[in-house]
Design a protein around this motif. Sequence first.
Motif, PDB file in Angstrom:
ATOM      1  N   ASN A  44       0.825  -1.210   0.000  1.00 15.32           N
ATOM      2  CA  ASN A  44       0.000   0.000   0.000  1.00 15.32           C
ATOM      3  C   ASN A  44       0.860   1.261   0.000  1.00 15.32           C
ATOM      4  OD1 ASN A  44      -2.280  -1.561  -0.076  1.00 15.32           O
ATOM      5  ND2 ASN A  44      -2.732  -1.354   2.098  1.00 15.32           N
ATOM      6  N   ALA A  45       2.015   1.202   0.652  1.00 18.89           N
ATOM      7  CA  ALA A  45       2.928   2.348   0.619  1.00 18.89           C
ATOM      8  C   ALA A  45       3.432   2.576  -0.798  1.00 18.89           C
ATOM      9  CB  ALA A  45       4.102   2.123   1.570  1.00 18.89           C
ATOM     10  N   PHE A  46       3.698   1.510  -1.533  1.00 18.96           N
ATOM     11  CA  PHE A  46       4.096   1.657  -2.931  1.00 18.96           C
ATOM     12  C   PHE A  46       2.979   2.322  -3.725  1.00 18.96           C
ATOM     13  CE2 PHE A  46       7.953  -0.551  -2.380  1.00 18.96           C
ATOM     14  CZ  PHE A  46       8.676  -0.418  -3.548  1.00 18.96           C
ATOM     15  N   SER A  47       1.751   1.913  -3.484  1.00 21.53           N
ATOM     16  CA  SER A  47       0.628   2.533  -4.195  1.00 21.53           C
ATOM     17  C   SER A  47       0.539   4.020  -3.900  1.00 21.53           C
ATOM     18  CB  SER A  47      -0.694   1.860  -3.800  1.00 21.53           C
ATOM     19  OG  SER A  47      -0.775   0.578  -4.328  1.00 21.53           O
ATOM     20  N   VAL A  48       0.597   4.359  -2.627  1.00 21.24           N
ATOM     21  CA  VAL A  48       0.483   5.770  -2.235  1.00 21.24           C
ATOM     22  C   VAL A  48       1.656   6.579  -2.770  1.00 21.24           C
ATOM     23  CG1 VAL A  48       0.539   7.326  -0.237  1.00 21.24           C
ATOM     24  CG2 VAL A  48      -0.927   5.312  -0.196  1.00 21.24           C
ATOM     25  N   GLY A  49       2.863   6.065  -2.617  1.00 22.79           N
ATOM     26  CA  GLY A  49       4.046   6.796  -3.060  1.00 22.79           C
ATOM     27  C   GLY A  49       4.101   6.969  -4.570  1.00 22.79           C
ATOM     28  N   LEU A  50       3.816   5.905  -5.307  1.00 27.37           N
ATOM     29  CA  LEU A  50       3.844   6.003  -6.770  1.00 27.37           C
ATOM     30  C   LEU A  50       2.724   6.894  -7.290  1.00 27.37           C
ATOM     31  CD1 LEU A  50       4.694   2.304  -7.674  1.00 27.37           C
ATOM     32  CD2 LEU A  50       6.212   4.292  -7.785  1.00 27.37           C
ATOM     33  N   LEU A 141      -2.885   6.153 -11.382  1.00 24.94           N
ATOM     34  CA  LEU A 141      -3.730   5.015 -11.009  1.00 24.94           C
ATOM     35  C   LEU A 141      -3.145   3.693 -11.496  1.00 24.94           C
ATOM     36  CD1 LEU A 141      -7.294   6.459 -11.633  1.00 24.94           C
ATOM     37  CD2 LEU A 141      -6.328   5.769  -9.436  1.00 24.94           C
ATOM     38  N   VAL A 142      -2.729   3.668 -12.750  1.00 26.35           N
ATOM     39  CA  VAL A 142      -2.190   2.432 -13.316  1.00 26.35           C
ATOM     40  C   VAL A 142      -0.897   2.033 -12.608  1.00 26.35           C
ATOM     41  CG1 VAL A 142      -1.166   1.436 -15.396  1.00 26.35           C
ATOM     42  CG2 VAL A 142      -3.300   2.710 -15.548  1.00 26.35           C
ATOM     43  N   ILE A 143      -0.002   2.977 -12.410  1.00 25.04           N
ATOM     44  CA  ILE A 143       1.281   2.664 -11.780  1.00 25.04           C
ATOM     45  C   ILE A 143       1.094   2.281 -10.313  1.00 25.04           C
ATOM     46  CG2 ILE A 143       3.454   3.727 -11.038  1.00 25.04           C
ATOM     47  CD1 ILE A 143       3.510   5.091 -13.783  1.00 25.04           C
ATOM     48  N   ALA A 144       0.148   2.925  -9.620  1.00 24.79           N
ATOM     49  CA  ALA A 144      -0.120   2.578  -8.225  1.00 24.79           C
ATOM     50  C   ALA A 144      -0.645   1.147  -8.112  1.00 24.79           C
ATOM     51  CB  ALA A 144      -1.115   3.565  -7.616  1.00 24.79           C
ATOM     52  N   ILE A 145      -1.553   0.777  -8.991  1.00 25.35           N
ATOM     53  CA  ILE A 145      -2.114  -0.583  -8.957  1.00 25.35           C
ATOM     54  C   ILE A 145      -1.038  -1.603  -9.332  1.00 25.35           C
ATOM     55  CG2 ILE A 145      -3.754  -2.128 -10.098  1.00 25.35           C
ATOM     56  CD1 ILE A 145      -5.655   0.350 -10.235  1.00 25.35           C
ATOM     57  N   LEU A 146      -0.283  -1.326 -10.381  1.00 20.70           N
ATOM     58  CA  LEU A 146       0.781  -2.253 -10.790  1.00 20.70           C
ATOM     59  C   LEU A 146       1.845  -2.397  -9.706  1.00 20.70           C
ATOM     60  CD1 LEU A 146       1.285  -1.335 -14.555  1.00 20.70           C
ATOM     61  CD2 LEU A 146       0.195  -3.378 -13.604  1.00 20.70           C
ATOM     62  N   GLY A 147       2.202  -1.297  -9.065  1.00 24.29           N
ATOM     63  CA  GLY A 147       3.185  -1.339  -7.989  1.00 24.29           C
ATOM     64  C   GLY A 147       2.698  -2.181  -6.817  1.00 24.29           C
ATOM     65  N   ASN A 148       1.444  -2.008  -6.447  1.00 25.27           N
ATOM     66  CA  ASN A 148       0.865  -2.767  -5.351  1.00 25.27           C
ATOM     67  C   ASN A 148       0.871  -4.259  -5.668  1.00 25.27           C
ATOM     68  OD1 ASN A 148      -1.179  -4.054  -3.604  1.00 25.27           O
ATOM     69  ND2 ASN A 148      -1.575  -1.960  -2.924  1.00 25.27           N
ATOM     70  N   VAL A 149       0.396  -4.620  -6.845  1.00 28.68           N
ATOM     71  CA  VAL A 149       0.346  -6.035  -7.240  1.00 28.68           C
ATOM     72  C   VAL A 149       1.761  -6.620  -7.329  1.00 28.68           C
ATOM     73  CG1 VAL A 149      -0.277  -7.597  -9.131  1.00 28.68           C
ATOM     74  CG2 VAL A 149      -1.884  -5.832  -8.386  1.00 28.68           C
ATOM     75  N   ALA A 150       2.690  -5.867  -7.907  1.00 27.87           N
ATOM     76  CA  ALA A 150       4.060  -6.358  -8.051  1.00 27.87           C
ATOM     77  C   ALA A 150       4.702  -6.602  -6.691  1.00 27.87           C
ATOM     78  CB  ALA A 150       4.895  -5.372  -8.853  1.00 27.87           C
ATOM     79  N   ILE A 151       4.527  -5.695  -5.742  1.00 25.07           N
ATOM     80  CA  ILE A 151       5.124  -5.868  -4.418  1.00 25.07           C
ATOM     81  C   ILE A 151       4.514  -7.064  -3.716  1.00 25.07           C
ATOM     82  CG2 ILE A 151       5.313  -4.846  -2.105  1.00 25.07           C
ATOM     83  CD1 ILE A 151       7.301  -3.792  -4.215  1.00 25.07           C
ATOM     84  N   ARG A 152       3.198  -7.225  -3.814  1.00 23.29           N
ATOM     85  CA  ARG A 152       2.557  -8.388  -3.178  1.00 23.29           C
ATOM     86  C   ARG A 152       3.067  -9.691  -3.780  1.00 23.29           C
ATOM     87  NH1 ARG A 152      -2.120  -7.123   0.021  1.00 23.29           N
ATOM     88  NH2 ARG A 152      -2.494  -4.880  -0.047  1.00 23.29           N
ATOM     89  N   LEU A 153       3.239  -9.730  -5.108  1.00 22.73           N
ATOM     90  CA  LEU A 153       3.740 -10.943  -5.762  1.00 22.73           C
ATOM     91  C   LEU A 153       5.201 -11.211  -5.402  1.00 22.73           C
ATOM     92  CD1 LEU A 153       2.105 -10.644  -9.284  1.00 22.73           C
ATOM     93  CD2 LEU A 153       1.509 -12.250  -7.456  1.00 22.73           C
ATOM     94  N   ILE A 154       6.030 -10.169  -5.411  1.00 24.91           N
ATOM     95  CA  ILE A 154       7.446 -10.330  -5.057  1.00 24.91           C
ATOM     96  C   ILE A 154       7.580 -10.785  -3.610  1.00 24.91           C
ATOM     97  CG2 ILE A 154       9.592  -9.053  -4.646  1.00 24.91           C
ATOM     98  CD1 ILE A 154       8.809  -7.356  -7.143  1.00 24.91           C
TER      99      ILE A 154
END
Length: 180
Positions: A44-50, A141-154
């Motif tokens: 979520n921090a990645f989403s907010v920051g991005l 919006l797109v980068i925040a969602i992608l960042g969130n999903v990527a961090i959760r997967l990693i």
Amino acid sequence: MPRRFLQRYMPHPDTLRRQRSLRFMGHLIGNPSLWVLSRRSVANAFSVGLFSAMLPIPFQMMVAAFGAWLVRCNLPLAVGLVWITNPLTMPLIFYGNYRLGAWLMDAPARQAPSRLSTRWVAEQMADILPALAVGSVASALVIAILGNVAIRLIWRWQVSRSWKQRARRRRKRRRQEQAP
């Protein structure tokens, strides 16, 4: 592993609370829920920051800090990610956001001048602003969602990998103990 890696680079809350310029935010900095390093808080921090980084506004770090407080995610990580748009990358990112906005609005995009200056931007601001705003919000919006999903997967992959390594070590230890 992800938690240990992030903790290595994170400032300590007490260090920040002692900073003279941040004393007015002592109650915010002292909130333990804003310093947690879990999969959810980091993603979520990645989403907010991005998201905050992609907005062409002043005080992006304040927006990220407020967003971290609102979402209850990791504050230093959200604020630090804003620096993706630094003075070197900002013109390219915001020009890309403008082009995306012009494409989304089906409007002709202005070509960047051979020499970009603040005067040219100020003169063209009325024409540029709507497309820049639309493109910035869309990319945010797109980068925040992608960042969130990527961090959760990693994070999930890393935890799974460490569990498998731990299981291998246990099996190896058992074999060694059973061997004469």
